[in-house]
Design an enzyme around this catalytic site. Structure first.
Site, PDB file in Angstrom:
ATOM      1  N   GLN A   1      55.805 -38.633 -37.645  1.00  0.00           N
ATOM      2  CA  GLN A   1      56.764 -39.445 -36.872  1.00  0.00           C
ATOM      3  C   GLN A   1      56.261 -39.665 -35.440  1.00  0.00           C
ATOM      4  OE1 GLN A   1      60.566 -37.563 -36.176  1.00  0.00           O
ATOM      5  NE2 GLN A   1      61.331 -39.394 -35.150  1.00  0.00           N
ATOM      6  N   LEU A   2      55.814 -38.610 -34.774  1.00  0.00           N
ATOM      7  CA  LEU A   2      55.333 -38.744 -33.390  1.00  0.00           C
ATOM      8  C   LEU A   2      53.962 -39.428 -33.340  1.00  0.00           C
ATOM      9  CD1 LEU A   2      55.382 -38.158 -30.345  1.00  0.00           C
ATOM     10  CD2 LEU A   2      54.820 -35.768 -30.832  1.00  0.00           C
TER      11      LEU A   2
ATOM     12  N   ASP B   1      44.693 -36.461 -40.208  1.00  0.00           N
ATOM     13  CA  ASP B   1      45.864 -35.912 -40.906  1.00  0.00           C
ATOM     14  C   ASP B   1      45.392 -35.519 -42.299  1.00  0.00           C
ATOM     15  OD1 ASP B   1      48.558 -35.593 -42.199  1.00  0.00           O
ATOM     16  OD2 ASP B   1      49.272 -36.585 -40.399  1.00  0.00           O
TER      17      ASP B   1
ATOM     18  N   ARG C   1      47.154 -36.592 -44.783  1.00  0.00           N
ATOM     19  CA  ARG C   1      47.603 -37.744 -45.584  1.00  0.00           C
ATOM     20  C   ARG C   1      47.291 -39.012 -44.799  1.00  0.00           C
ATOM     21  NH1 ARG C   1      53.946 -38.847 -44.287  1.00  0.00           N
ATOM     22  NH2 ARG C   1      53.982 -37.860 -42.280  1.00  0.00           N
TER      23      ARG C   1
ATOM     24  N   ASP D   1      42.134 -31.246 -42.301  1.00  0.00           N
ATOM     25  CA  ASP D   1      43.112 -30.165 -42.347  1.00  0.00           C
ATOM     26  C   ASP D   1      42.986 -29.379 -41.038  1.00  0.00           C
ATOM     27  OD1 ASP D   1      44.540 -27.851 -42.724  1.00  0.00           O
ATOM     28  OD2 ASP D   1      43.864 -27.528 -44.787  1.00  0.00           O
TER      29      ASP D   1
ATOM     30  N   TYR E   1      60.297 -21.862 -37.676  1.00  0.00           N
ATOM     31  CA  TYR E   1      59.725 -22.942 -36.862  1.00  0.00           C
ATOM     32  C   TYR E   1      59.795 -22.571 -35.368  1.00  0.00           C
ATOM     33  CZ  TYR E   1      59.619 -27.653 -34.714  1.00  0.00           C
ATOM     34  OH  TYR E   1      59.331 -28.760 -33.940  1.00  0.00           O
TER      35      TYR E   1
END
Ligand code: NAD
Ligand code: AKB
Length: 311
Positions: free
Chosen positions: A12-13, A34, A36, A52, A141
């Site tokens: 998202q960022l 990334d 992905r 990774d 987290y």
């Protein structure tokens, strides 16, 4: 010109930060990475590599090959997914941070590590949560983000690595879907409002949290990294905020544009408990004083812009 590596760039960022960095520093100078494939805009505008961030050798070789000066380390598992898979969250968040810190130390890179309001927990004043205060996070987290802040400060003190960061609130954006956080409701609500005219929220109506529109979050990341070191008393990490929202206040704002929009509530106890442990508002005076932080979007302008782009 700076050479920049971004980990977790497909999220998202990253999907907002990478295009802005490419505008500022040149398309070829910003390597997006990334595990992905990111959005078409990132794939089409500059270099991308599958990487990774927990793989120390691969990150080291990539940074060396591209002669990287600055790493934006975005790869992470967020709060809600982290509570479903706590050991995975610990593994990804801490191993990847250790990797980029070591690469930064060996190759003389600066490092941006985004922290979060998740570093706060019960025991911190709720309104406002100060910059320097008791920090007792309740989620895996939050524990990884707090440990990350301490580790980044350690690498600065011990090895002179230029580590900096901000404690983001919930980030609101369109485009790439959010990655599994407690604040994702503040994005879902816009998509459902436009598509269905109705949203069922997983947090209760009065749950207040800090939030920020993504273009301000991108400005914060670039602003803190461009700041004059001599002005920085803090480093990891600065409280930054832009607005305080509850599901009720945001739905009222959306109704000004979409009068037929309705909301109801089906509270998820896990995400509600996480949200309840976070502050209602954080104090970002240190960021404003030390490097001139100032957000541009408030609830009205953010809502208008979100609806304009989604409609
Ligand atoms: P996201 O979940 O949308 O994106 C994270 C990205 O990291 C994903 O594209 C994922 O594929 C990638 N990733 C996961 N494991 C990886 C690995 N081992 N190697 C490389 N990439 C990997 O998250 P986001 O919202 O873009 O958040 C980016 C950063 O900002 C995170 O560190 C997060 O903690 C922080 N942050 C985000 C928010 C928010 O509201 N979005 C708030 C506070 C802090
Ligand atoms: C989450 O909800 O996990 C993130 C964050 C505030 O760090 N949006």
């Amino acid at each position: 010109m700076k050479k920049i590596l971004v980990t977790g760039a497909g999220g998202q960022l990253g999907s907002w930060l990478v295009p802005k960095l490419r505008d500022l520093y040149g398309d070829l100078n910003v390597l997006a990475t990334d595990i992905r494939q990111p959005c078409d805009e990132i794939m089409g505008s500059g270099p991308f590599q599958v990487l990774d961030a927990t793989d120390t050798k691969a990150v080291g070789q990539t940074a060396e090959r591209h002669r990287v000066d600055l790493i934006y380390h975005l790869a992470a598992i967020l709060s809600a997914v982290g509570e479903l898979h706590p050991l995975r969250a610990w593994g990804v968040n801490m191993r990847s941070l250790r990797t980029v810190l070591e690469v930064a130390r060996e190759q003389g890179c600066a490092l941006f590590m985004p922290s979060s309001i998740a570093v706060f927990g019960y025991g911190t004043a709720k309104d406002p949560a100060p910059q320097d205060t008791v920090m007792l996070p309740t989620t895996m987290y939050g524990i990884t983000k707090l440990a990350g802040e301490l580790l980044c400060n350690y690498y600065h003190r011990k090895f002179g690595v230029d580590t900096r960061g901000v404690r983001y609130p919930g980030l609101i954006s369109y485009g790439t879907s959010p990655g599994g956080g407690t604040t994702d409701w503040s994005i879902d609500i816009f998509y459902k409002a436009v598509r269905d005219g109705h949203y069922t929220c997983f947090l209760g109506p009065q749950t207040q949290l800090d939030m920020m529109y993504m273009s301000d979050a991108v400005s914060a990341a670039i602003g803190v990294m461009e700041a004059d070191q001599d002005m920085l008393e803090h480093r990891n990490a600065f409280n930054v905020t832009a607005m305080q929202l509850t599901p009720e206040t945001l739905s009222n704002e959306i109704q000004k544009h979409l009068p037929g929009f309705t909301i109801d509530y089906d509270v998820d106890p896990v995400r509600q408990a996480i949200a309840d442990s976070w502050p209602d508002r954080i104090d970002d005076a240190a960021a404003r004083e030390e490097w001139g932080w100032e957000p541009l979007f408030d609830i009205a302008s953010m809502t208008e812009d979100m609806l304009k782009h989604l409609s």
